[in-house]
Enzyme design. Structure first.
Site, short mmCIF file in Angstrom:
data_model
loop_
_atom_site.label_atom_id
_atom_site.label_comp_id
_atom_site.label_asym_id
_atom_site.label_seq_id
_atom_site.Cartn_x
_atom_site.Cartn_y
_atom_site.Cartn_z
N LYS A 22 -24.29 -50.71 -34.62
CA LYS A 22 -23.30 -51.48 -35.40
C LYS A 22 -23.45 -51.20 -36.90
CE LYS A 22 -24.09 -55.97 -36.55
NZ LYS A 22 -23.83 -56.18 -37.99
N ASN A 23 -24.69 -51.25 -37.39
CA ASN A 23 -24.88 -51.13 -38.84
C ASN A 23 -24.72 -49.70 -39.34
OD1 ASN A 23 -25.23 -53.83 -38.91
ND2 ASN A 23 -27.45 -53.80 -39.28
N ARG A 92 -19.49 -59.82 -43.66
CA ARG A 92 -19.86 -59.36 -45.01
C ARG A 92 -19.79 -57.84 -45.15
NH1 ARG A 92 -22.69 -62.49 -48.47
NH2 ARG A 92 -23.64 -60.59 -49.24
N CYS A 116 -23.96 -67.45 -46.59
CA CYS A 116 -23.91 -67.40 -45.13
C CYS A 116 -25.12 -68.15 -44.59
CB CYS A 116 -23.88 -65.97 -44.63
SG CYS A 116 -25.46 -65.15 -44.67
N ARG A 121 -27.14 -64.57 -50.37
CA ARG A 121 -26.74 -63.16 -50.18
C ARG A 121 -25.79 -62.63 -51.28
NH1 ARG A 121 -25.40 -61.55 -44.16
NH2 ARG A 121 -26.09 -59.53 -44.84
N PRO A 122 -26.32 -62.39 -52.47
CA PRO A 122 -25.49 -61.90 -53.58
C PRO A 122 -25.02 -60.45 -53.39
CG PRO A 122 -27.80 -61.95 -54.22
CD PRO A 122 -27.73 -62.54 -52.84
N ASP A 124 -24.59 -58.54 -56.40
CA ASP A 124 -24.75 -58.02 -57.76
C ASP A 124 -25.12 -56.54 -57.80
OD1 ASP A 124 -27.13 -59.23 -56.58
OD2 ASP A 124 -28.18 -58.73 -58.43
N LEU A 125 -25.94 -56.09 -56.84
CA LEU A 125 -26.39 -54.69 -56.87
C LEU A 125 -25.23 -53.73 -56.55
CD1 LEU A 125 -29.84 -55.14 -55.08
CD2 LEU A 125 -29.40 -54.99 -57.54
N ASP A 304 -33.78 -58.07 -38.76
CA ASP A 304 -32.84 -58.26 -37.64
C ASP A 304 -33.55 -58.41 -36.29
OD1 ASP A 304 -30.74 -58.22 -39.37
OD2 ASP A 304 -30.02 -56.23 -38.85
N ARG A 396 -20.48 -60.34 -31.95
CA ARG A 396 -20.35 -59.54 -33.17
C ARG A 396 -21.23 -58.30 -33.10
NH1 ARG A 396 -21.39 -62.38 -38.63
NH2 ARG A 396 -20.95 -60.23 -39.17
C1 UD1 Z 1 -27.92 -55.12 -43.96
C2 UD1 Z 1 -27.61 -55.30 -42.48
C3 UD1 Z 1 -28.25 -56.58 -41.96
C4 UD1 Z 1 -29.75 -56.59 -42.29
C5 UD1 Z 1 -29.98 -56.33 -43.76
C6 UD1 Z 1 -31.45 -56.18 -44.11
C7 UD1 Z 1 -25.47 -54.22 -42.22
C8 UD1 Z 1 -24.02 -54.35 -41.95
N1 UD1 Z 1 -26.18 -55.35 -42.32
O1 UD1 Z 1 -27.33 -56.20 -44.67
O2 UD1 Z 1 -28.05 -56.64 -40.55
O3 UD1 Z 1 -30.29 -57.84 -41.94
O4 UD1 Z 1 -29.33 -55.10 -44.16
O5 UD1 Z 1 -32.03 -55.15 -43.38
O6 UD1 Z 1 -26.01 -53.12 -42.29
N2 UD1 Z 1 -29.49 -58.36 -52.30
C9 UD1 Z 1 -29.31 -58.74 -53.60
N3 UD1 Z 1 -28.18 -58.30 -54.26
C10 UD1 Z 1 -27.28 -57.48 -53.67
C11 UD1 Z 1 -27.48 -57.09 -52.32
C12 UD1 Z 1 -28.60 -57.55 -51.66
O7 UD1 Z 1 -30.12 -59.49 -54.18
O8 UD1 Z 1 -26.30 -57.10 -54.31
C13 UD1 Z 1 -30.69 -58.82 -51.56
C14 UD1 Z 1 -30.37 -59.67 -50.34
O9 UD1 Z 1 -30.15 -61.02 -50.67
C15 UD1 Z 1 -31.60 -59.45 -49.49
C16 UD1 Z 1 -31.99 -57.99 -49.81
O10 UD1 Z 1 -31.32 -57.67 -51.02
O11 UD1 Z 1 -32.63 -60.30 -49.88
C17 UD1 Z 1 -31.63 -56.99 -48.78
O12 UD1 Z 1 -30.26 -57.15 -48.42
P1 UD1 Z 1 -29.37 -55.91 -48.02
O13 UD1 Z 1 -30.25 -54.78 -47.65
O14 UD1 Z 1 -28.35 -55.68 -49.08
O15 UD1 Z 1 -28.61 -56.46 -46.71
P2 UD1 Z 1 -27.15 -56.09 -46.23
O16 UD1 Z 1 -26.81 -54.71 -46.62
O17 UD1 Z 1 -26.22 -57.19 -46.62
#
Ligand code: UD1
Length: 417
Positions: A22-23, A92, A116, A121-122, A124-125, A304, A396
């Site tokens: 899926k991811n 998301r 969520c 879950r920001p 910003d990056l 996960d 999902r």
């Molecule tokens: C993806 C996976 C999800 C998995 C997660 C972590 C998909 C569709 N989803 O989610 O199943 O649980 O990786 O392995 O692939 N963060 C920030 N700012 C940002 C983005 C992220 O602070 O802009 C933080 C998040 O809050 C979290 C960390 O970075 O603490 C990692 O999140 P991230 O790797 O971005 O997760 P997703 O890509 O949303």
């Protein structure tokens, strides 16, 4: 709403085929927007999330067909770079359209996802990456609006983010010039996305490392076929299920290299593993040794699989400590696992699971994809009947889950209302 009924207590025996990841498929579907073309994706799982993403691509103007695991995306007539709140709030990963929109249209309107069940879950990056590449970003009525012709640049993240790395890769693949992405995520799904972009004509080096270099190509080409990698989280879920419920099962269509940490932790639990090139045979232990885990970005233990591990540890010999360092609030399953008899305490992001001799069936409620998986696992291991509600969460991320478990000997069925 559908419910899943489980009459627990059966060990699991047989063979199960793991689906496409899926991811991996979700960002690859959005990457097809980057440049007009017809893309054939093989081994696409039939999931609620892949259907939601197909709906989103159709809103953007693509044509999508799906039959027996093959998805064909025709992105030639995409003309509407918007991702509405209704879809983004349910998934998301819709935010993955940001990079492709900027690459193809130099404009993007993407609803801000919001919080969520796992906390804030920001994004910003993701926005930092677009700005580093020269885009302007603003928030208008809950939507991120971005504009500008992107140019290669150095992008450095503070922490490793799968989604932000994916968006940065897709945006920089089409941007003129050289980009570097530092503290990039090393997840296999990101490597797979990079391989898809390379097939489009991007020049990307540093795959599987935390520094990616992208020589952008404004003239990317579509029209090709691509195979989706096996889902390491679905595989991990079945491995843990067998360890918890007893029995012996062979997983096929699996990449053991993507599961190194999970396999080594399962060995500590006492599980016997026979690892082939694309198969894993798992044999349950007589008793489940207590094994601590702390989640971390790949190649660390995946967040996960944290909930499923907790379900298994609820029957361990002793106590296990489970720490989630990625999503510090991702523990909604504890209350539901406790309804089945698990003994778990939580302080901040540290859960302590003390093993019990038996779990007992109960009505429980799913709260997110992997939490639902943990409830299914615990119900399969529990005595008597459990009724799992809100199973749309599981749909999902898991294709035909009750059929797959039934084929292994589980007594499990769905009631559709
Ligand atoms: C993806 C996976 C999800 C998995 C997660 C972590 C998909 C569709 N989803 O989610 O199943 O649980 O990786 O392995 O692939 N963060 C920030 N700012 C940002 C983005 C992220 O602070 O802009 C933080 C998040 O809050 C979290 C960390 O970075 O603490 C990692 O999140 P991230 O790797 O971005 O997760 P997703 O890509 O949303």
């Amino acid at each position: 709403m559908d419910k899943i009924i489980v009459n627990g207590g059966n060990p699991l025996y047989g063979e199960v085929e793991i689906g496409g990841a899926k991811n991996a498929v979700l960002p690859i579907m959005t990457a097809s927007i980057l440049t007009p073309g017809i893309y054939t994706l093989n081994r696409v799982p039939n999931l609620r999330d892949t259907r939601t993403m197909a709906n989103l691509l159709e809103i953007i103007g693509a044509k999508v067909t799906y039959e027996k695991g093959t998805m064909v995306i025709d992105s030639n007539s995409c003309n509407n770079p918007t991702a509405p709140y209704d879809l983004v709030k349910t998934m998301r990963a819709s935010f993955y359209v940001l990079g492709p929109f900027m690459g193809r249209f130099q404009h993007a309107e993407v609803s801000l996802p919001g919080g969520c069940a796992w906390g804030p879950r920001p994004v910003d990056l993701h926005l930092k990456a677009i700005e580093a590449l020269g885009g302007t970003v603003s928030l208008e009525s809950g939507n991120i609006v971005a504009d500008g012709q992107l140019k290669g640049a150095d992008i450095s993240f503070d922490i490793s983010s799968v989604g932000a790395t994916g968006n940065a890769l897709m945006a920089s693949a089409k941007a003129d010039g050289i980009s570097t992405i530092s503290i990039a995520s090393k997840e296999p799904e990101i490597t797979s996305l990079a391989e898809f972009l390379i097939k489009m004509g991007a020049d990307i080096t540093g795959l599987d490392s935390d520094k990616l270099t992208v020589v952008g190509n404004p003239n990317l080409k579509g029209d090709f076929e691509f195979d989706i990698i096996p889902d390491r989280i679905e595989a991990g879920t079945f491995l843990i299920a067998v360890a918890l419920c007893g029995g012996e099962v062979t997983l096929t269509n699996v990449n053991p290299n993507h599961l190194n940490i999970v396999l080594s932790k399962l060995s500590e639990v006492g599980v016997k593993l026979d690892i082939g090139e694309d198969t894993i045979t798992v044999k349950a232990p007589k008793k489940i040794n207590s094994v601590n885990i702390t989640t971390a970005p790949y190649p660390g233990f995946p967040t996960d699989l944290q909930a499923q591990w907790m379900a298994m540890m609820s029957k361990c010999d002793g106590s296990a400590v489970i720490i989630d360092e990625i999503y510090r609030d991702r523990f909604t399953h504890i209350a539901e696992l406790s309804r089945l008899g698990a003994n778990i305490t939580l302080e901040d992001n540290v859960a302590v699971v003390t093993g019990v001799n038996k779990l007992k069936g109960a009505p429980v409620m799913s709260t997110d994809i992997r939490a639902s998986a943990s409830l299914i696992l615990s119900s399969l291991a529990a005595e008597e009947k459990s009724e799992i509600s809100r199973v749309y969460h599981i749909d999902r991320g898991y294709e035909n889950i009750e059929e797959k478990f039934r084929n292994l000997g589980a007594d499990m069925y769905r009631i559709s209302k």
